[in-house]
Design a protein around this motif. Structure first.
Motif, short mmCIF file in Angstrom:
data_model
loop_
_atom_site.label_atom_id
_atom_site.label_comp_id
_atom_site.label_asym_id
_atom_site.label_seq_id
_atom_site.Cartn_x
_atom_site.Cartn_y
_atom_site.Cartn_z
N LEU A 71 0.85 -1.14 0.02
CA LEU A 71 -0.29 -0.06 -0.02
C LEU A 71 0.91 1.38 0.02
CD1 LEU A 71 -2.91 -1.12 2.56
CD2 LEU A 71 -2.93 -0.72 0.12
N ARG A 72 2.16 1.20 1.08
CA ARG A 72 2.85 2.50 0.69
C ARG A 72 3.45 2.43 -0.55
NH1 ARG A 72 4.46 4.41 5.55
NH2 ARG A 72 3.86 3.37 7.49
N GLU A 73 3.87 1.60 -1.08
CA GLU A 73 4.56 1.46 -2.54
C GLU A 73 3.28 1.98 -3.52
OE1 GLU A 73 7.19 1.41 -5.61
OE2 GLU A 73 7.45 1.12 -3.11
N ASP A 74 2.15 1.53 -3.39
CA ASP A 74 0.93 2.11 -4.22
C ASP A 74 0.81 3.76 -4.07
OD1 ASP A 74 0.87 -0.30 -5.19
OD2 ASP A 74 -1.18 -1.07 -4.17
N TRP A 75 1.10 3.81 -3.02
CA TRP A 75 0.66 5.50 -2.65
C TRP A 75 1.70 6.44 -3.14
CZ3 TRP A 75 3.50 8.83 0.57
CH2 TRP A 75 2.83 9.98 0.74
N ARG A 76 3.29 5.84 -3.05
CA ARG A 76 4.21 6.51 -3.65
C ARG A 76 3.93 6.70 -4.95
NH1 ARG A 76 7.46 4.12 0.58
NH2 ARG A 76 7.66 2.53 -0.76
N LYS A 79 1.18 9.19 -5.98
CA LYS A 79 1.67 10.44 -5.68
C LYS A 79 2.47 10.99 -6.85
CE LYS A 79 3.90 13.39 -2.06
NZ LYS A 79 4.63 13.19 -0.83
N ALA A 80 3.50 10.39 -7.13
CA ALA A 80 4.17 10.65 -8.37
C ALA A 80 3.43 10.88 -9.43
CB ALA A 80 5.05 9.52 -8.70
N GLN A 81 2.41 9.92 -9.68
CA GLN A 81 1.37 10.36 -11.06
C GLN A 81 0.59 11.59 -10.68
OE1 GLN A 81 -0.78 6.70 -11.70
NE2 GLN A 81 1.08 5.65 -12.19
N ALA A 82 0.36 11.85 -9.59
CA ALA A 82 -0.58 13.05 -9.28
C ALA A 82 0.40 14.33 -9.64
CB ALA A 82 -1.23 12.98 -8.04
N VAL A 83 1.60 14.13 -9.01
CA VAL A 83 2.50 15.36 -9.29
C VAL A 83 2.84 15.64 -10.94
CG1 VAL A 83 4.89 16.23 -8.86
CG2 VAL A 83 3.51 14.95 -7.01
N ASN A 84 2.96 14.53 -11.70
CA ASN A 84 3.20 14.29 -13.09
C ASN A 84 1.93 14.25 -13.79
OD1 ASN A 84 6.16 14.64 -12.40
ND2 ASN A 84 6.27 12.34 -12.19
N LEU A 85 0.79 14.90 -13.24
CA LEU A 85 -0.39 14.44 -13.96
C LEU A 85 -0.30 15.47 -15.27
CD1 LEU A 85 -3.13 13.06 -14.12
CD2 LEU A 85 -4.00 14.75 -12.90
N ASP A 86 -0.04 16.73 -15.11
CA ASP A 86 -0.07 17.78 -16.16
C ASP A 86 0.85 17.53 -17.20
OD1 ASP A 86 -1.98 19.14 -14.69
OD2 ASP A 86 -0.47 20.57 -13.82
#
Length: 222
Positions: A71-76, A79-86
């Motif tokens: 779950l921690r790995e999925d969250w990371r 999070k990385a995808q959300a940061v690079n969403l644009d």
């Protein structure tokens, strides 16, 4: 010093304490047997607790620890995808644009006759003589179809080269495969090749293709 303490222990007395014990009256036993029985019972209780309860709990704990790590790995990752969403959106738009540009190079079924006429005119315009111009059966791929065309053309070397160049410059994708050139008695060259052009499948053809694939899977599953 330790050796002296061991020598001071009266082993014979200890052995005597374990002899003649009354199992019906353990309270009257000497101290050593009572301690030994208590330790044995404690070890047995701990072993039974491990076997019937703690072992499963330890296994469940290990499973929960592994799930937490996942779950921690999925969250990371999320999070990385959300940061690079644009950035991902821009890449997707660029991919869509490039795919659209490539798709425009593929005619649809209604435009194929016009494309075949363009190929023929490219040869006639160079003064070439078509001895054979035979479209074959479409080869259906994922979202497009290949149309092979057997051609046999007679003409001068320079004109044949110019024709091949004209075909390569067409706005639609046309390739020449299996090219064979043979000299004629009159000094002309005979070119035999398989011209392949491509078109994208329309909605009706895609639906038919999906239905055929579904039917094939159903038949294979039986």
């Amino acid at each position: 010093m330790k050796l002296g303490k061991l020598q001071s222990i009266d082993f014979e007395r200890l052995l005597q304490d374990f002899k003649g014990l009354d199992p019906n009256d353990p309270g009257a036993w000497p101290l050593a047997p009572r301690i030994a029985v208590f330790v044995a019972l404690l070890a047995a209780v701990l072993a039974l607790a491990w076997w019937f309860d703690w072992r499963d709990q330890v296994s469940l704990l290990d499973q929960r620890v592994a799930e937490e790590a996942q779950l921690r790995e999925d969250w990371r990752n999320k999070k990385a995808q959300a940061v690079n969403l644009d950035a991902y959106k821009l890449q997707l738009e660029e991919i869509d644009r490039q795919f659209g540009a490539l798709l425009k190079q593929l005619p649809n079924r209604a435009e194929m006759d016009s494309l075949l006429s363009d190929i023929n005119q490219a040869g006639v315009g160079r003064g070439l003589q078509f001895d054979l111009f035979k479209p074959g059966v479409d080869v259906v791929k994922d979202f497009y179809a290949e149309m092979p065309i057997d051609v046999r053309i007679v003409g001068a070397y320079n004109d044949l080269g110019a024709f091949a160049e004209d075909v390569a410059r067409m706005p639609r994708i046309v390739t020449l495969d299996n090219v064979a050139i043979e000299a004629q008695k009159d000094g002309m060259l005979k070119l035999e090749a398989k011209a392949i052009t491509y078109r994208y499948l329309d909605e009706e053809e895609l639906a038919q293709k999906r239905a055929q694939e579904k039917a094939a899977k159903t038949k294979g599953g039986k």
